[in-house]
Design an enzyme around this catalytic site. Structure first.
Site, PDB file in Angstrom:
ATOM      1  N   GLY A  40       0.855  -1.187   0.000  1.00 12.72           N
ATOM      2  CA  GLY A  40       0.000   0.000   0.000  1.00 12.72           C
ATOM      3  C   GLY A  40       0.883   1.226   0.000  1.00 12.72           C
ATOM      4  O   GLY A  40       1.811   1.339   0.817  1.00 12.72           O
ATOM      5  N   GLY A  42       0.468   4.313   0.894  1.00 13.76           N
ATOM      6  CA  GLY A  42       0.494   5.065   2.141  1.00 13.76           C
ATOM      7  C   GLY A  42       1.251   4.333   3.237  1.00 13.76           C
ATOM      8  O   GLY A  42       2.106   4.914   3.914  1.00 13.76           O
ATOM      9  N   ASN A  44       3.471   1.957   2.914  1.00 14.79           N
ATOM     10  CA  ASN A  44       4.894   1.911   2.585  1.00 14.79           C
ATOM     11  C   ASN A  44       5.587   3.229   2.930  1.00 14.79           C
ATOM     12  O   ASN A  44       6.683   3.237   3.508  1.00 14.79           O
ATOM     13  CB  ASN A  44       5.080   1.630   1.094  1.00 14.79           C
ATOM     14  CG  ASN A  44       4.686   0.226   0.703  1.00 14.79           C
ATOM     15  OD1 ASN A  44       4.563  -0.659   1.541  1.00 14.79           O
ATOM     16  ND2 ASN A  44       4.476   0.021  -0.589  1.00 14.79           N
ATOM     17  N   GLY A 230      15.512   6.512 -12.260  1.00 14.83           N
ATOM     18  CA  GLY A 230      16.960   6.592 -12.216  1.00 14.83           C
ATOM     19  C   GLY A 230      17.521   7.946 -12.565  1.00 14.83           C
ATOM     20  O   GLY A 230      18.713   8.213 -12.346  1.00 14.83           O
ATOM     21  N   GLY A 232      16.493  10.670 -11.087  1.00 13.79           N
ATOM     22  CA  GLY A 232      16.342  11.527  -9.918  1.00 13.79           C
ATOM     23  C   GLY A 232      15.011  12.232  -9.890  1.00 13.79           C
ATOM     24  O   GLY A 232      13.972  11.640 -10.208  1.00 13.79           O
ATOM     25  N   ASP A 260       7.349   5.380  -2.972  1.00 10.59           N
ATOM     26  CA  ASP A 260       6.827   5.488  -1.615  1.00 10.59           C
ATOM     27  C   ASP A 260       7.939   5.872  -0.645  1.00 10.59           C
ATOM     28  O   ASP A 260       7.732   6.679   0.271  1.00 10.59           O
ATOM     29  CB  ASP A 260       6.194   4.166  -1.178  1.00 10.59           C
ATOM     30  CG  ASP A 260       5.172   3.649  -2.168  1.00 10.59           C
ATOM     31  OD1 ASP A 260       4.551   4.475  -2.873  1.00 10.59           O
ATOM     32  OD2 ASP A 260       4.992   2.423  -2.257  1.00 10.59           O
ATOM     33  N   THR A 293      16.798  -4.272  -3.018  1.00  9.73           N
ATOM     34  CA  THR A 293      16.236  -5.451  -2.373  1.00  9.73           C
ATOM     35  C   THR A 293      14.832  -5.680  -2.889  1.00  9.73           C
ATOM     36  O   THR A 293      14.094  -4.732  -3.128  1.00  9.73           O
ATOM     37  CB  THR A 293      16.194  -5.257  -0.837  1.00  9.73           C
ATOM     38  OG1 THR A 293      17.496  -4.905  -0.378  1.00  9.73           O
ATOM     39  CG2 THR A 293      15.736  -6.527  -0.132  1.00  9.73           C
ATOM     40  N   GLY A 295      10.955  -6.411  -2.787  1.00  8.20           N
ATOM     41  CA  GLY A 295       9.914  -6.083  -1.822  1.00  8.20           C
ATOM     42  C   GLY A 295       9.875  -4.594  -1.586  1.00  8.20           C
ATOM     43  O   GLY A 295      10.930  -3.936  -1.502  1.00  8.20           O
TER      44      GLY A 295
END
Length: 317
Positions: A40, A42, A44, A230, A232, A260, A293, A295
């Site tokens: 979600g 928010g 996150n 990427g 920015g 997020d 990573t 997730g």
């Protein structure tokens, strides 16, 4: 003083499949398994804000199901106050179905579930109760338009800094721009906002990102911060001046949650009194760290890691 942030938005469970490539229309691709994460936009962003050193209060809704129980437990474990998260009987907690390819790009479909039932009156109450506590209110738009409006209107009425992440863009957002939130679209969301401002007329070959952002800034009277992956971010201030904040090199495994992360860290920095340029630079550094990573939340950095990234050459604003 520790910065304090109120976040209003969606809470989901993310179901992630990693594949060699993203599917085309009507195509099936197969990955080795399914991984489950908290999600979600928010929620996150709230996690990103908490890890960046803020005290965070969250307002949203989950279902009275095992997924909702788990989602709230994950937020509490990050030190987030979930007093203002409604637990709704007979409604499923929201879910996102995510496919991630080997370059870290993703496709996402969201089932709103309880997020579609976030109550505007409850949002007004939650933001108002934090008016003397918070330094910034961050609002994302995976919840009903009237709940988004309630959050932005109440934040502005109480003189709080407000960040509006227009993901996704809905027609009602245009009416909120005049209240002066700091708007943080990505490229595609910026195009959608601009198209609404221009009553649907847009020529992708002739209208640049700075031109579209300037049009939105002219409506808000506040900075517009465009996230460019990427590349920015681009900040357009109310005087129509453009400032680019480049992203440092990143080892990209999964871009899910990078936006997020940016928004959560931006809100923390604004709550601490930073300029939008300083806050944007911290957000860029954090987002670049987050993509290493798989997730949405796994790679979200702590404040010390953001500090280290900036010390090693990430832009400072």
């Amino acid at each position: 003083m520790t910065p304090r942030v109120v976040v209003v938005g969606a809470v989901n469970v993310d179901l992630v499949v990693q594949t060699d490539r993203l599917p085309g229309p009507g195509e099936t691709v197969v990955g080795p398994g399914v991984e489950r994460y908290g999600g979600g936009k928010g929620a996150n962003a709230a996690v990103a804000a908490a890890r960046a050193g803020a005290e965070v209060r969250y307002c949203g809704a989950v279902g009275a199901d095992d997924v909702g129980v788990g989602a709230l437990a994950e937020l509490r474990a990050e030190g987030i106050d979930v007093t203002d998260v409604a637990v709704l009987e007979g409604v499923a907690t929201g879910a996102a179905l995510i496919v991630v390819d080997v370059q870290g790009e993703n496709q996402i479909a969201v089932g709103a579930g309880a997020n579609a039932a976030v109550d505007p009156a409850a949002v007004r109450k939650a933001v108002a109760r934090s008016a003397d506590w918070a330094g910034c209110v961050l609002v994302s738009t995976e919840i009903p338009a009237d709940a988004v409006a309630a959050a932005v209107e109440t934040a502005v009425a109480h003189g709080l800094a407000c960040v509006l992440n227009p993901a996704p863009v809905a027609p009602g957002l245009v009416d909120l721009l005049g209240l002066g939130p700091v708007v943080t679209p990505n490229r595609s969301e910026l195009r959608d906002l601009y198209a609404l401002l221009e009553t649907g007329a847009i020529d992708p070959e002739r209208t640049t990102v700075p031109e579209m952002a300037a049009a939105v800034a002219a409506r808000t009277g506040a900075p517009v911060v465009v996230t460019l992956g990427g590349d920015g971010v681009l900040v357009i201030d109310p005087e129509q001046q453009a400032t680019s904040l480049p992203a440092p090199p990143a080892d990209v495994r999964d871009t899910t949650g990078a936006g997020d992360t940016f928004n959560g860290v931006l809100a923390v920095a604004l709550a601490a009194g930073a300029t939008v340029f300083e806050a944007g630079a911290r957000g860029v550094a954090a987002a670049s760290l987050s993509v290493g990573t798989v997730g949405a939340r796994a790679g979200m950095p702590r404040a010390w890691a953001i500090d280290d990234a900036i010390a090693q050459g990430a832009p400072t604003g």
